[in-house]
Each structure stands twice: as C-alpha cells, then as structure tokens.
Scaffold this active site. Sequence first.
Site, PDB file in Angstrom:
ATOM      1  N   SER A 147       0.829  -1.283  -0.072  1.00  8.60           N
ATOM      2  CA  SER A 147      -0.022   0.134  -0.092  1.00  8.60           C
ATOM      3  C   SER A 147       1.025   1.160   0.040  1.00  8.60           C
ATOM      4  O   SER A 147       1.996   1.081   0.516  1.00  8.60           O
ATOM      5  CB  SER A 147      -0.861  -0.180   1.347  1.00  8.60           C
ATOM      6  OG  SER A 147      -1.609   1.232   1.536  1.00  8.60           O
ATOM      7  N   TYR A 161      -1.511  -0.277  10.199  1.00 13.20           N
ATOM      8  CA  TYR A 161      -1.968  -0.852   8.694  1.00 13.20           C
ATOM      9  C   TYR A 161      -0.569  -0.255   7.785  1.00 13.20           C
ATOM     10  O   TYR A 161       0.125  -1.144   6.986  1.00 13.20           O
ATOM     11  CB  TYR A 161      -3.018  -0.294   8.232  1.00 13.20           C
ATOM     12  CG  TYR A 161      -3.366  -0.567   6.758  1.00 13.20           C
ATOM     13  CD1 TYR A 161      -3.916  -1.590   6.384  1.00 13.20           C
ATOM     14  CD2 TYR A 161      -3.043   0.546   5.746  1.00 13.20           C
ATOM     15  CE1 TYR A 161      -4.089  -1.971   5.068  1.00 13.20           C
ATOM     16  CE2 TYR A 161      -3.336   0.027   4.358  1.00 13.20           C
ATOM     17  CZ  TYR A 161      -3.799  -1.266   4.187  1.00 13.20           C
ATOM     18  OH  TYR A 161      -3.858  -1.526   2.589  1.00 13.20           O
TER      19      TYR A 161
END
Length: 252
Positions: A147, A161
């Site tokens: 990501s 995350y």
Amino acid sequence: MTNRMTQTILITGGSRGIGRAAAIMCGKRGWSVGVNYAGNELAAQETVALVEKAGGKAVAIRGDVSVEADVIAMFAATEKAFGTIAGVVNNAGIVAPGMALAEMSAERLARMFNVNVLGAYLVAREAARRMGTDRGGKGGSLVNLSSAAARLGSPNEYVDYAGSKGAIDTMTIGLSKELGPRGIRVNAIRPGLIDTEIHASGGAPDRAFRLATQVPLGRPGTADEVAAMILFLLGEEGSYLNGAIIDVTGGR
C-alpha cells in the site's frame, strides 16, 4: 508464465475489491482461479460466477491467512481443483477504524499484524514450497499487495496498517533475491486511494473520494486499474520484473 497456456492462480482475499477484479481478469485469459475468502461465502461465490462468465474456471476456498493450516489447505484445494499453481496474489488484508496509535488496543494491533504480516508471510512461504524449482515446482510469480501507506505512514489513521504494509515491501525485496534463483519472480504493488469496500471496513466509506484532492490525477483509482498491474506481473509481459515495488497511486 504465458497467456497462451491455461494457468492456475491462487488469490487470497479474492471475494471482493482488488482481489475480485484480478480474479475476473484471470478468467478473461482463460485461467483457473482459487478464490480465497475469510467469511463472506456469498461474495466469494459471486466472484466464482463472474470468473466463469469471463471464460475461466474458479473455486471458492474459505480460510484465514493468519492460520497456518488454512493457508496450507487453500493451496491444496486450488491444486486439487486445477493442478499446479503458477501464480499467487498475496492480497488478503484488513484495516481498522482510523485513530491515533495512543488509542489502539493490543488486540487490534495483534489482529492487524497477524493477518497483514504473518498471514502474508505464511502465504509467501507456501508459494515458495509449492512453486520453487528447488522443491520440484515449476516456478511462477508471487504478487504481493502492499500500500502507499507504507511510505506515507497514515498518521492519525492507520499507522498499524501502514507498518504492516512496510513489512510487505521488505519481504518482497528479500524474497525476490531468495526465490528468483528458484524460478519465482516476486514483486509488489502499492495501491493508493482506490475505490473499494476496504474504506467502509475502516469506518470511512467515502475516504477515497474525500482525499482525492491529494491525488495529482484528481480522483481515486479503481480496482480494475490495480488488477491490470497484477495481471501484468503474473503474465509473460512481466517476465523480467523481479523485486519491483510498483506504485499505482495516481501520483500521490
């Protein structure tokens, strides 16, 4: 891998979003897909139907990537249905509601790292065991989903995350050198703001559009735009790519 031959692909987290889009594109190439899902069987079966409608074959396989036995079973089920696995899309991951680290519980952190890091490593390990030419495999392609959060850090939202995806980048670099000589290409994709259901699971369904002003292209990306890069890395077009970490972020 080649587009002219039937290939067997395992996609973790394949029931929705980027995983589903990639599965459908595999179907359009006539490939066979193991569609792993964690809990939503209806969504997984919908993905299977869409893959078959596109021209491929598919099977839905329930399993939690953070559980070793489930990971081994999903590889076995895919091979039982379609034969030797030629590509793995290491896509399954979770996000949680945005907050500062000071507010996060140990339980949240443990779940985040168990799924996004341990789970990804278990999937990569099984891919190495099944596809490695040193173990009797035929080689293949491992595509990890990272990501843009790995380099942006996601302060006040998802630093857990973001950290979990930083681990994916590091794993990709290391495994590309470890598994390249064993016939497995290892690459990663870092999606940016993509319009998928993952934002709703983190409590902010409009997040991709709300933050689109930060994107030089002025809009969120689509699952299909990320899936197209996944297919590039799985197919013969990406045959000399190994250890690459590719941003699909609209310039963000």
